[in-house]
Enzyme design. Structure first.
Site, PDB file in Angstrom:
ATOM      1  N   SER A  89       0.673  -1.159   0.006  1.00  0.00           N
ATOM      2  CA  SER A  89       0.055   0.113  -0.076  1.00  0.00           C
ATOM      3  C   SER A  89       1.000   1.163  -0.052  1.00  0.00           C
ATOM      4  CB  SER A  89      -0.856   0.204   1.173  1.00  0.00           C
ATOM      5  OG  SER A  89      -0.306   0.355   2.333  1.00  0.00           O
ATOM      6  N   ASP A  90       0.343   2.276  -0.490  1.00  0.00           N
ATOM      7  CA  ASP A  90       1.208   3.655  -0.113  1.00  0.00           C
ATOM      8  C   ASP A  90       1.224   3.969   1.272  1.00  0.00           C
ATOM      9  OD1 ASP A  90       2.732   5.827  -0.583  1.00  0.00           O
ATOM     10  OD2 ASP A  90       1.474   6.556  -2.322  1.00  0.00           O
ATOM     11  N   PHE A  91       1.676   4.860   1.720  1.00  0.00           N
ATOM     12  CA  PHE A  91       2.034   5.297   3.163  1.00  0.00           C
ATOM     13  C   PHE A  91       0.534   5.671   3.748  1.00  0.00           C
ATOM     14  CE2 PHE A  91       3.061   7.679   6.771  1.00  0.00           C
ATOM     15  CZ  PHE A  91       4.186   7.468   7.010  1.00  0.00           C
TER      16      PHE A  91
ATOM     17  N   ALA B 241      -2.180   4.170   3.413  1.00  0.00           N
ATOM     18  CA  ALA B 241      -3.321   4.362   2.412  1.00  0.00           C
ATOM     19  C   ALA B 241      -4.461   3.577   3.059  1.00  0.00           C
ATOM     20  CB  ALA B 241      -2.906   4.119   1.229  1.00  0.00           C
TER      21      ALA B 241
END
Ligand code: BGC
Length: 749
Positions: A290-292, A294
């Site tokens: 996942s992105d940070f 997210a």
């Protein structure tokens, strides 16, 4: 030179056996542990760090942040409760690996990721700039150099390349990608994955690329970062997905899901994109991170009521690693125990993570030799590569009466502007481990060509300050000189993540500075540094020459001087259109015709012809995709379509003659565009389908040949499936998206 490369997404039965063997020994908690990326560091006062960094930058001194590991992360490594960290220092990374490998029950090494976007310590031009080289082979080398430097620090996972197509310069992250076009975007994605995953990194290390952000992030409404995205499945498949497919076909071992929603469903829980497209259609077995935070942000998106629900949605959709949200750490084991998530979903995710760790050779070679950095970081070959890349990235857009290159016997130069003697801003948006002290200023570059007493340097004004300007010293410098070189534009912090802008003119008082200098009547040469296309019609009217230098990294100053004085010849061409006004955005070359095209007759309704135009601006951007000048001049002649009829499974062959009609050697980026004249769904008025950098000596002429697989001329049709439709195509070969010799061919069904 192409690098030997690693594929981190091939299924190898020997590796699969090791994965299954290890998986069968894991507790549920250890499985969840393999799906967590955690912060490794003890808390630090970031405000103070930034203050110290600014001071060091101003003094031209190197700056080093002294980070310490958080003892909690060592406990987690020991207990098998962490799989990955984001960290860039070999001493700390070895310590973490030792704890995970030697002290945990199953001895599983860590993924050590980092954002190495346009260089590690040798900072190259921002990716948007590098894409303007139209030189994938060069981009492969710069990515490999960045990976080599990163490898010395024990990094084995790079959160790049950023391959989001973007047609919106308001979006700050346009700086990180390769511009507006999917065909060029595919070539760039392949090159960067090959470079990052190249074999023979220092210490026998391997690094996995992480093409991001999957997907559609560059289409954020109004160019505001993280904003809503709503794109049709067709556009997603024709424009935004192709660079990802290319990256995976080139062996990319991981990808990062995007922050944004796509048509109502956030990228981080988008089952259609993460499962149907990625796994079922493409059969890609790599890791999705996942992105940070997210996963946590699914709560703010309003699709999950809490972190538990966010964890459930993400694991079911196919996000393998949770970057720092705490959702998987807090709730995944419980969700499995209560039957809300089948353990098979967790097992599959763990398989993918372990597969990547085996493929990276981490079980055999978890540590890095701490003495390697000195031999690798900033080594002369990398510094030369940074210069080569910076020279090729810059785009010459105006050169009235061939004022450039400046003659060797030039007289006095007034060098003016807030970026003329600046280091830190030339590094660009993503240079976490870069050092302003490594950067060559434009002033220093020009001093290589000019006696110091012939250069009058003045800052003129600050970058973005709105205080009342006093231009008197700058005007006096201009009046005392024969030519003015203005180095102006955006600072590094004006583009990049969470740095969108709605007004894209020159920041602060810089536009007034330009006007004040134009009033002196001296010839004006503007060197424009920026992280995005700017909206600068007045600047263009006021100057004799315009060189877009972007944020070009540590060798920017030398590269600018080499180009101004003709030691290097500009060859860069734009990969994203420059609007004439913000209101045109999005403006891009591959637009559709519409039913009432601007250049057609329109439809007379009531009393006047109605067309798709504006009352107060043309449709055309200020500078179009593909534009860029050279000090040489080129002539195209005799376009020949050698295959006027092509089978859908056949090859289109096209030739053209290109002549350098000038008295200096130069490189032309020859571009090939097509238009599918009639489709069951509307087709773009032009689409890039080929390009070549062609170097010609003065007066030299050469035949340029293109071979294209007709299979690449399709699109997603009425039923949503990829189709290559028979019929007439127009073709153009020329210097940019607005010009070229025209031909045609028929595609047979
Ligand atoms: C960015 C990613 C980056 C990640 C980790 C996020 O905010 O969107 O591109 O890789 O942070 O630093």
């Amino acid at each position: 030179m192409k690098h030997a490369l690693n594929f981190y997404n091939r299924i190898d039965p020997a590796v699969e056996n090791r994965v299954e063997n290890l998986l069968s020994q894991m507790t549920l908690e250890e499985k969840v542990g393999q799906l967590l990326l955690k912060n490794a560091f003890a808390p630090i006062d970031w405000g103070e760090v930034l203050r110290q960094q600014k001071l060091a930058d101003e003094r031209g001194e190197p700056f080093h942040i002294s980070l310490e590991l958080n003892p909690v992360i060592l406990e987690h490594a020991r207990a098998g409760r962490v799989s990955a960290v984001n960290s860039a220092e070999v001493r700390l990374n070895n310590r973490l690996q030792r704890t995970a490998v030697e002290e945990s029950r199953l001895h599983i090494p860590l993924l050590v990721g980092h954002d190495v976007i346009h260089g590690f310590r040798t900072i190259f031009p921002i990716p948007l700039a590098e894409s303007c080289t139209w030189n994938p082979e060069l981009l492969e080398r710069t990515a490999a150099a960045a990976a080599a430097e990163a490898a010395t620090q024990g990094i084995n996972w790079i959160f790049a390349p950023m391959i989001d197509i973007s047609r919106d310069p308001r979006w700050g992250r346009v700086a990180e990608g390769a511009g507006e076009d999917p065909f060029l975007g595919m070539a760039v994605a392949q090159a960067r994955v090959r470079g990052i995953q190249s074999a023979a990194l220092p210490g026998g290390r391997r690094i996995a690329a992480c093409p991001k952000h999957y997907v559609g992030y560059g289409a954020a409404e109004a160019g505001r970062d993280y904003n809503t995205v709503d794109i049709s499945e067709r556009t997603l498949r024709d424009v935004y997905l192709p660079p990802f497919k290319s990256a995976f076909d080139s062996g990319a071992g991981s990808t990062m899901s995007s922050f944004n929603e796509i048509s109502g469903i956030p990228g981080t829980c988008n089952t259609f994109l993460l499962r149907t497209v990625l796994r079922e259609e493409w059969g890609w077995p790599g890791v999705v991170v996942s992105d940070f935070n997210a996963i946590g942000e699914l709560v703010q998106h309003g699709v999950a009521k809490d972190l538990r629900e966010a964890a459930r949605l993400s694991i079911l959709a196919g996000v393998d690693i949770d970057m720092e949200s705490g959702a998987y750490a807090g709730y995944l084991a419980e969700l499995v125990s209560t039957g809300a998530v089948p353990v098979g979903r967790v097992d599959d995710a763990v398989r993918r993570v372990l597969r990547l760790k085996f493929n990276l050779g981490l079980f055999e070679n978890p540590y890095q030799d701490e003495t390697l950095a000195d031999q690798v970081i900033l080594k002369p070959e990398f510094r030369s590569l940074a210069l080569e890349s910076a020279r090729q990235s810059m785009v010459l857009l105006r050169n009235k009466q061939n004022i450039l290159p400046l003659p060797q016997d030039h007289k006095r130069i007034a060098l003016i502007g807030p970026l003329a003697n600046n280091r830190a801003d030339l590094l660009g948006t993503w240079a976490i481990t870069g050092q302003a002290a490594d950067v060559e200023t434009v002033l220093a570059g020009i001093q290589h060509y000019t006696e110091p007493n012939l250069i009058a340097y003045e800052q003129g004004c600050s970058l973005s300050g709105l205080e009342s300007p006093d231009f008197s010293a700058a005007i006096a410098a201009a009046n005392s000189a024969d030519v003015v070189v203005l180095v102006i534009g955006e600072g590094a912090g004006m583009s990049g993540e969470a740095h969108s802008r709605v007004r894209l003119g020159l920041p602060g008082r810089q536009a007034e500075l330009v006007q004040a200098l134009a009033a002196t009547g001296k010839p004006l040469i503007a060197v424009l540094m920026c992280g995005r296309p700017l909206v600068v019609p007045d600047l263009v009217k006021s100057v004799d020459a315009l060189l877009v230098a972007w944020h070009a990294g540590i060798r920017a100053g030398q590269a600018v001087a080499d180009l101004l004085f003709g030691a290097a010849n500009p060859s860069g061409k734009l990969t994203v259109s420059w609007p004439a006004a913000e209101g045109q955005i999005p403006v891009y070359y591959a637009h559709k015709s519409t039913g009432r095209p601007a250049e057609g007759q329109g439809t007379t309704q009531y009393h006047e012809p109605f067309r798709s135009t504006y009352l107060d601006e043309t449709n055309a951007p200020l500078f179009s995709f593909g534009e860029g000048l050279s000090y040489a001049s080129f002539e195209y002649r005799d376009l020949e379509v050698q295959t006027p009829v092509v089978a859908a499974a056949g090859t289109l062959r096209v030739t053209v003659y290109l002549k350098n009609t000038s008295s200096r050697a130069g490189v032309e980026v020859v571009q090939l565009y097509v238009r599918d004249m009639i489709g069951t769904v509307t087709r773009p008025s032009k689409e890039l389908k080929g390009f070549q950098r062609v170097g010609l000596e003065a007066g030299e002429e050469r035949q340029v040949q293109f071979e294209l697989q007709a299979a690449g001329l399709g699109f997603h049709g009425l039923d949503g499936k990829y189709v290559v439709e028979p019929g007439e195509f127009r073709i153009w070969v020329g210097p940019d998206s607005t010009r070229g010799l025209e031909g045609k061919f028929d595609l047979e069904g």
